[in-house]
Design an enzyme around this catalytic site. Sequence first.
Site, short mmCIF file in Angstrom:
data_model
loop_
_atom_site.label_atom_id
_atom_site.label_comp_id
_atom_site.label_asym_id
_atom_site.label_seq_id
_atom_site.Cartn_x
_atom_site.Cartn_y
_atom_site.Cartn_z
CB CYS A 106 -0.95 0.00 1.19
SG CYS A 106 -2.07 -1.41 1.17
CG HIS A 249 -2.83 2.97 3.46
ND1 HIS A 249 -3.51 2.83 2.27
CD2 HIS A 249 -2.90 1.76 4.08
CE1 HIS A 249 -3.95 1.58 2.18
NE2 HIS A 249 -3.60 0.92 3.26
CG ASN A 279 -7.05 -0.62 2.47
OD1 ASN A 279 -6.41 -0.18 1.51
ND2 ASN A 279 -6.47 -1.26 3.48
O1 UT7 Z 1 -3.86 -1.89 3.85
C1 UT7 Z 1 -2.87 -2.75 4.38
C2 UT7 Z 1 -2.74 -2.56 5.84
N1 UT7 Z 1 -3.92 -3.03 6.50
C3 UT7 Z 1 -4.32 -2.47 7.63
O2 UT7 Z 1 -3.75 -1.50 8.05
C4 UT7 Z 1 -5.46 -3.13 8.41
C5 UT7 Z 1 -5.16 -3.10 9.89
N2 UT7 Z 1 -6.11 -3.82 10.70
C6 UT7 Z 1 -7.40 -3.42 10.91
O3 UT7 Z 1 -7.82 -2.44 10.35
C7 UT7 Z 1 -8.21 -4.15 11.92
O4 UT7 Z 1 -7.40 -5.03 12.67
C8 UT7 Z 1 -9.38 -4.98 11.28
C9 UT7 Z 1 -10.43 -4.03 10.71
C10 UT7 Z 1 -8.84 -5.87 10.19
C11 UT7 Z 1 -10.05 -5.84 12.34
O5 UT7 Z 1 -10.52 -5.04 13.40
P1 UT7 Z 1 -10.14 -5.42 14.90
O6 UT7 Z 1 -10.88 -4.49 15.75
O7 UT7 Z 1 -8.65 -5.43 15.02
O8 UT7 Z 1 -10.76 -6.88 15.03
P2 UT7 Z 1 -10.13 -8.20 15.63
O9 UT7 Z 1 -9.43 -8.94 14.56
O10 UT7 Z 1 -9.38 -7.89 16.91
O11 UT7 Z 1 -11.45 -8.95 16.03
C12 UT7 Z 1 -12.32 -8.47 17.06
C13 UT7 Z 1 -13.59 -9.26 17.00
C14 UT7 Z 1 -13.34 -10.76 16.91
O12 UT7 Z 1 -14.39 -11.41 17.64
P3 UT7 Z 1 -14.14 -11.94 19.14
O13 UT7 Z 1 -13.01 -12.93 19.03
O14 UT7 Z 1 -13.77 -10.72 19.95
O15 UT7 Z 1 -15.45 -12.53 19.52
C15 UT7 Z 1 -13.53 -11.05 15.45
O16 UT7 Z 1 -13.91 -12.38 15.20
O17 UT7 Z 1 -14.33 -8.90 15.83
C16 UT7 Z 1 -14.63 -10.09 15.10
N3 UT7 Z 1 -14.70 -9.75 13.68
C17 UT7 Z 1 -15.82 -9.35 13.08
N4 UT7 Z 1 -17.07 -9.19 13.54
C18 UT7 Z 1 -18.01 -8.77 12.66
C19 UT7 Z 1 -13.69 -9.74 12.79
N5 UT7 Z 1 -14.14 -9.35 11.60
C20 UT7 Z 1 -15.47 -9.11 11.75
C21 UT7 Z 1 -16.48 -8.68 10.86
N6 UT7 Z 1 -17.72 -8.51 11.36
N7 UT7 Z 1 -16.24 -8.40 9.56
#
Ligand code: UT7
Length: 330
Positions: A106, A249, A279
């Site tokens: 990116c 970004h 994104n």
């Molecule tokens: O462009 C390249 C660089 N990329 C980035 O910079 C992306 C960086 N990362 C992020 O933006 C975030 O980490 C994400 C948007 C990908 C994920 O958000 P998060 O708040 O870090 O979620 P997480 O992975 O810590 O998951 C939290 C909870 C989990 O459930 P439990 O285990 O707490 O019950 C996930 O299973 O959210 C759940 N979850 C979702 N729930 C509903 C993960 N994806 C989803 C979803 N809808 N789409």
Amino acid sequence: MLAGLGAYVPPRVVSNLELCDRLDTSDEWIRSRIGVSSRRIAEGEATVDLAVRAGQRALAAADRRDIGAVILATTSADRLCPAGAPEVASRLGLGSVAAFDIAAGCSGFVYGLAVASSLVTSGAFGSVLLIASEAFTALVDPSDRLTAVIFGDGAGAVVLTAGHAGQPGALGPFDLGSDGTNADLVHIPGGGTRAKKKAQAPTTDSAPFLRMNGPQVFELAVTNMSRSVRRVLAQANCSAADLDAVIAHQANQRILDAVADGLGLGAHQMLSNLTHVGNTAAASVPLLMAQAAASGALCAGQRVVLASFGAGLTWASTVLTWPKVHSVVE
Ligand code: UT7
């Protein structure tokens, strides 16, 4: 110096609600955790097609055809080989100009700016067309709710021409960096030579789809983009208070907010178009630049920082005084 901007997003709008029909997610989760309401998805168009559209618009904005080199920054190439830039150049009617791709995740567009501005300031070329284009959603596993809700497709382009250091539109200094020890945090395991030469048997790990450790990438995005912006500001002898706008970004609104907080920036200084496009990987910075310039959110004389972070890992920042420049986005 920056002499023209163009952008293109495909017409198909996909809302969060549409994604909820096929994924275990919710509009509320996507908007509150990422800041995206809808994204554009390319249908029947690949990365080079989007690049040609954005390139045409940047050339029209700059009102020039005398381009010496075309650079395409992408993480979603049409084909592993050849590079897409030569096809973009010929479809734009630019003839047999120098043309090559840049792969820096990116951060590819800001890396591309460093390369393109060196080519122009060295006198190698009078002008360079730099395009960042992504049909990235083709590389997203439609059943992976973590990544399927984040990405969108689009392209942004700029024309750079010769100028004088310090004049509006001149780019630099630059801060570029990488961390290959974290290459596996955001990657596409399948499709390359590693999967073919090393895989014992086909596994889900050899699928040509993006895999990402979201929370770790989140943390490293905040740390590295903030550090990179601080470095580039120090090199330019200015501070965050001197900035009118930061174009970073567009990965997650919470990343943008955390970077703004850490740098002591007000919310109005950190621009965002995430809610409508998601994104768009390497295209996110030039897409926002072009849209902000076209809408009047960026004006001549403003001090602007560009910052990016992505797979590699890579990061890159630069600074410029916004010039009087046209931007064509429709
Ligand atoms: O462009 C390249 C660089 N990329 C980035 O910079 C992306 C960086 N990362 C992020 O933006 C975030 O980490 C994400 C948007 C990908 C994920 O958000 P998060 O708040 O870090 O979620 P997480 O992975 O810590 O998951 C939290 C909870 C989990 O459930 P439990 O285990 O707490 O019950 C996930 O299973 O959210 C759940 N979850 C979702 N729930 C509903 C993960 N994806 C989803 C979803 N809808 N789409």
